[in-house]
Design a protein around this motif. Structure first.
Motif, PDB file in Angstrom:
ATOM      1  N   ALA A  49      50.802  63.563  39.120  1.00 37.26           N
ATOM      2  CA  ALA A  49      49.406  63.231  38.833  1.00 37.26           C
ATOM      3  C   ALA A  49      49.102  63.248  37.343  1.00 37.26           C
ATOM      4  N   LEU A  50      50.029  63.759  36.531  1.00 35.57           N
ATOM      5  CA  LEU A  50      49.806  63.822  35.091  1.00 35.57           C
ATOM      6  C   LEU A  50      49.870  62.430  34.478  1.00 35.57           C
ATOM      7  N   GLY A  51      48.972  62.169  33.547  1.00 38.22           N
ATOM      8  CA  GLY A  51      48.985  60.895  32.841  1.00 38.22           C
ATOM      9  C   GLY A  51      48.526  59.715  33.675  1.00 38.22           C
ATOM     10  N   ALA A  52      48.058  59.973  34.884  1.00 40.91           N
ATOM     11  CA  ALA A  52      47.633  58.887  35.771  1.00 40.91           C
ATOM     12  C   ALA A  52      46.130  58.691  35.701  1.00 40.91           C
ATOM     13  N   PRO A  53      45.675  57.443  35.813  1.00 44.56           N
ATOM     14  CA  PRO A  53      44.238  57.173  35.790  1.00 44.56           C
ATOM     15  C   PRO A  53      43.517  57.906  36.914  1.00 44.56           C
ATOM     16  N   ARG A  54      42.274  58.282  36.647  1.00 48.21           N
ATOM     17  CA  ARG A  54      41.444  58.947  37.637  1.00 48.21           C
ATOM     18  C   ARG A  54      40.123  58.201  37.736  1.00 48.21           C
ATOM     19  N   GLY A  55      39.457  58.314  38.870  1.00 50.70           N
ATOM     20  CA  GLY A  55      38.193  57.622  39.031  1.00 50.70           C
ATOM     21  C   GLY A  55      38.388  56.125  39.217  1.00 50.70           C
ATOM     22  N   ARG A  56      37.335  55.400  39.030  1.00 52.15           N
ATOM     23  CA  ARG A  56      37.353  53.960  39.283  1.00 52.15           C
ATOM     24  C   ARG A  56      38.257  53.221  38.298  1.00 52.15           C
ATOM     25  N   GLN A  57      38.880  52.161  38.768  1.00 52.79           N
ATOM     26  CA  GLN A  57      39.688  51.278  37.910  1.00 52.79           C
ATOM     27  C   GLN A  57      39.262  49.833  38.147  1.00 52.79           C
ATOM     28  N   GLY A  58      39.547  49.336  39.338  1.00 54.15           N
ATOM     29  CA  GLY A  58      39.124  47.991  39.662  1.00 54.15           C
ATOM     30  C   GLY A  58      39.949  46.927  38.956  1.00 54.15           C
ATOM     31  N   SER A  59      39.440  45.714  38.988  1.00 56.07           N
ATOM     32  CA  SER A  59      40.122  44.558  38.407  1.00 56.07           C
ATOM     33  C   SER A  59      39.243  43.931  37.333  1.00 56.07           C
ATOM     34  N   PRO A  60      39.869  43.225  36.402  1.00 56.40           N
ATOM     35  CA  PRO A  60      39.069  42.536  35.386  1.00 56.40           C
ATOM     36  C   PRO A  60      38.198  41.457  36.031  1.00 56.40           C
ATOM     37  N   ARG A  61      37.085  41.150  35.397  1.00 55.13           N
ATOM     38  CA  ARG A  61      36.161  40.161  35.936  1.00 55.13           C
ATOM     39  C   ARG A  61      36.420  38.809  35.295  1.00 55.13           C
ATOM     40  N   SER A  62      36.415  37.790  36.102  1.00 59.13           N
ATOM     41  CA  SER A  62      36.628  36.442  35.562  1.00 59.13           C
ATOM     42  C   SER A  62      35.435  35.989  34.744  1.00 59.13           C
ATOM     43  N   ARG A  63      34.269  36.579  35.065  1.00 54.41           N
ATOM     44  CA  ARG A  63      33.051  36.198  34.345  1.00 54.41           C
ATOM     45  C   ARG A  63      32.100  37.386  34.318  1.00 54.41           C
ATOM     46  N   VAL A  64      31.554  37.664  33.146  1.00 54.54           N
ATOM     47  CA  VAL A  64      30.544  38.715  33.019  1.00 54.54           C
ATOM     48  C   VAL A  64      29.183  38.107  33.308  1.00 54.54           C
ATOM     49  N   VAL A  65      28.436  38.741  34.184  1.00 54.96           N
ATOM     50  CA  VAL A  65      27.108  38.237  34.542  1.00 54.96           C
ATOM     51  C   VAL A  65      26.132  38.552  33.412  1.00 54.96           C
ATOM     52  N   LEU A  66      25.527  37.487  32.861  1.00 50.94           N
ATOM     53  CA  LEU A  66      24.620  37.607  31.720  1.00 50.94           C
ATOM     54  C   LEU A  66      23.356  36.797  31.973  1.00 50.94           C
ATOM     55  N   PRO A  67      22.280  37.078  31.229  1.00 52.03           N
ATOM     56  CA  PRO A  67      21.086  36.237  31.349  1.00 52.03           C
ATOM     57  C   PRO A  67      21.415  34.807  30.925  1.00 52.03           C
ATOM     58  N   GLU A  68      20.708  33.855  31.478  1.00 56.80           N
ATOM     59  CA  GLU A  68      20.952  32.457  31.145  1.00 56.80           C
ATOM     60  C   GLU A  68      20.779  32.220  29.642  1.00 56.80           C
ATOM     61  N   GLY A  69      21.754  31.578  29.035  1.00 54.11           N
ATOM     62  CA  GLY A  69      21.691  31.258  27.619  1.00 54.11           C
ATOM     63  C   GLY A  69      21.950  32.431  26.693  1.00 54.11           C
ATOM     64  N   TRP A  70      22.403  33.554  27.236  1.00 53.78           N
ATOM     65  CA  TRP A  70      22.579  34.777  26.432  1.00 53.78           C
ATOM     66  C   TRP A  70      23.533  34.571  25.256  1.00 53.78           C
ATOM     67  N   LEU A  71      24.593  33.827  25.478  1.00 53.38           N
ATOM     68  CA  LEU A  71      25.615  33.652  24.445  1.00 53.38           C
ATOM     69  C   LEU A  71      25.266  32.574  23.425  1.00 53.38           C
ATOM     70  N   ASP A  72      24.162  31.867  23.633  1.00 57.96           N
ATOM     71  CA  ASP A  72      23.814  30.767  22.731  1.00 57.96           C
ATOM     72  C   ASP A  72      23.363  31.253  21.363  1.00 57.96           C
ATOM     73  N   ASP A  73      22.821  32.458  21.307  1.00 54.40           N
ATOM     74  CA  ASP A  73      22.255  32.967  20.057  1.00 54.40           C
ATOM     75  C   ASP A  73      22.651  34.425  19.897  1.00 54.40           C
ATOM     76  N   SER A  74      23.448  34.709  18.874  1.00 54.45           N
ATOM     77  CA  SER A  74      23.913  36.085  18.672  1.00 54.45           C
ATOM     78  C   SER A  74      23.004  36.877  17.742  1.00 54.45           C
ATOM     79  N   ASP A  75      21.967  36.259  17.209  1.00 55.80           N
ATOM     80  CA  ASP A  75      21.093  36.960  16.266  1.00 55.80           C
ATOM     81  C   ASP A  75      19.711  37.262  16.827  1.00 55.80           C
ATOM     82  N   GLY A  76      19.380  36.678  17.979  1.00 55.34           N
ATOM     83  CA  GLY A  76      18.042  36.838  18.518  1.00 55.34           C
ATOM     84  C   GLY A  76      17.826  38.175  19.202  1.00 55.34           C
ATOM     85  N   ARG A  77      16.634  38.316  19.799  1.00 55.08           N
ATOM     86  CA  ARG A  77      16.256  39.563  20.454  1.00 55.08           C
ATOM     87  C   ARG A  77      16.587  39.577  21.935  1.00 55.08           C
ATOM     88  N   GLY A  78      16.912  38.420  22.516  1.00 54.49           N
ATOM     89  CA  GLY A  78      17.218  38.393  23.934  1.00 54.49           C
ATOM     90  C   GLY A  78      15.962  38.441  24.771  1.00 54.49           C
TER      91      GLY A  78
END
Length: 384
Positions: free
Chosen positions: A342-371
């Motif tokens: 059990a030493l050196g082994a991950p603990r708790g949740r792991q899961g799989s990488p996500r193919s897409r991160v769920v974001l608000p519509e148009g979130w990535l269009d502007d990196s300087d705005g307030r969102g």
């Protein structure tokens, strides 16, 4: 109990006017890092033990559930709270309330949560993409807390995904806003808890800013923490899932950073004593019925790798009184050796990488705005 030799002693951690003897921070985890667990870990070794994350809106509006999370054990000499928020005014006001009314000594701001119900509203690990909003939130928090001499830090991830990295800009913004430090989880939001943490990114951030950088990700043993600091130049480490069912990890961390021998591999007898202490502290803070219910979730983590049978595990997972717990723990073999697998082994949740991160519509269009949106409606913390 076996031992291993640790390297030379490492310096403590300084965040503004706050000094931490051992450069180790317990990451906030929902339903885990309550006052009982923080005390249990602190009894093992020095460090900075952070309260479960609370929302700024809940605090400002006096939400009962939020206020009930702001409970500290009488033995806590340093009160540390992680604050979540997306509205600069709310965050600033919440920081003031924490300092003025709750005697908090350190505030950490969470910008690392990868949970979809948070990122879809632009919160957590998605928020640093909006550089202007991030700067405004940090500036309000620092302005409020600085009036009380309380340092503010922030926690973040590498970015939304490999194509939308934010950590270097976030570090620069945090430094300019007056933050006392920044913690970086070496994964993107898209990775969640899968794969390996990128310690090279932590080293890059260390070279990029002049404020202390804390490294987070894949610290399962004390040796991992020492290796991270040596490889990255980080000022300290943040430990989350690695301590689940293993509060004695903080004892090992304190020893390792002090240049002392590191005690490892407790027997099942030592583990069951820790389980009993944990349940006792939970019952002291919450009452016996609720405390025992809260303890149930920890059973599988404590017994991970041990030979305790399914019947014993199920019974412990249904415990409702301390007397019942004592009887069940007495049936565990106190001489059983810790499972080295059990030493050196991950603990708790792991899961799989996500193919897409769920974001608000148009979130990535502007990196300087307030969102837009209101990510404070529903939040859970997870150690980032």
């Amino acid at each position: 109990m076996t031992t291993q030799t640790a390297p030379a002693a490492a310096p403590g951690l300084r965040l503004g006017n706050l000094e931490v003897a051992t450069p180790v921070v317990l990451a906030p985890m929902a339903g885990i890092t309550n006052a009982a667990y923080r005390r249990l870990c602190a009894e093992q070794g020095a460090g900075l033990y952070v309260c479960e994350m609370i929302t700024s809106r809940g605090l400002v509006e006096g939400d009962e559930r939020t206020l009930n999370m702001l409970v500290f054990d009488e033995a806590e000499t340093t009160r540390s709270v992680q604050l979540y928020g997306s509205d600069p005014v709310h965050v600033g006001k919440a920081a003031e309330i924490l300092c003025a009314e709750h005697g908090v000594d350190h505030i950490d701001l969470n910008f690392g949560c990868p949970v979809p119900k948070v990122t879809r509203k632009g919160g957590g690990g998605a928020l640093p993409w909006k550089r202007g909003l991030l700067a405004e939130i940090l500036e309000h928090a620092v302005a409020s807390a600085s009036r009380y001499g309380v340092p503010v830090t922030m926690k973040t991830r590498k970015g939304i995904d490999d194509d939308h990295l934010t950590y270097l800009d976030a570090g620069r913004i945090a430094e300019q806003a007056g933050c006392a430090g920044i913690a970086l989880h070496g994964r993107t939001v898209a990775q969640a808890y899968s794969g390996r943490a990128d310690w090279d990114a932590i080293a890059e951030l260390v070279a990029h800013v002049d404020i202390p950088v804390l490294g987070n990700g894949d610290i399962w043993e004390a040796a991992d923490a020492v290796r991270m600091v040596e490889q990255t130049g980080a000022a300290g480490v943040v430990v989350g899932r690695g301590c689940l069912g293993r509060p004695w990890l903080f004892r090992d961390l304190a020893a390792a950073f002090a240049g002392e021998q590191v005690a490892t591999l407790p027997t099942l007898g030592e583990v069951r004593s820790m389980m009993r202490r944990h349940a006792e502290l939970l019952c002291r803070h919450m009452g016996e019925e609720r405390g025992c219910k809260e303890f149930r979730k920890h059973v599988s983590w404590y017994l991970k790798g041990f030979a305790a049978g399914g019947t014993a595990r199920r019974s412990l997972g249904l415990v409702s009184t301390l007397a019942d717990l004592d009887a069940l723990l007495a049936d565990l073999d106190p001489d059983e050796q810790f499972p080295s697998a059990a030493l050196g082994a991950p603990r708790g949740r792991q899961g799989s990488p996500r193919s897409r991160v769920v974001l608000p519509e148009g979130w990535l269009d502007d990196s300087d705005g307030r969102g837009s949106g209101n990510p404070e409606d529903t939040v859970e913390t997870d150690g980032g």
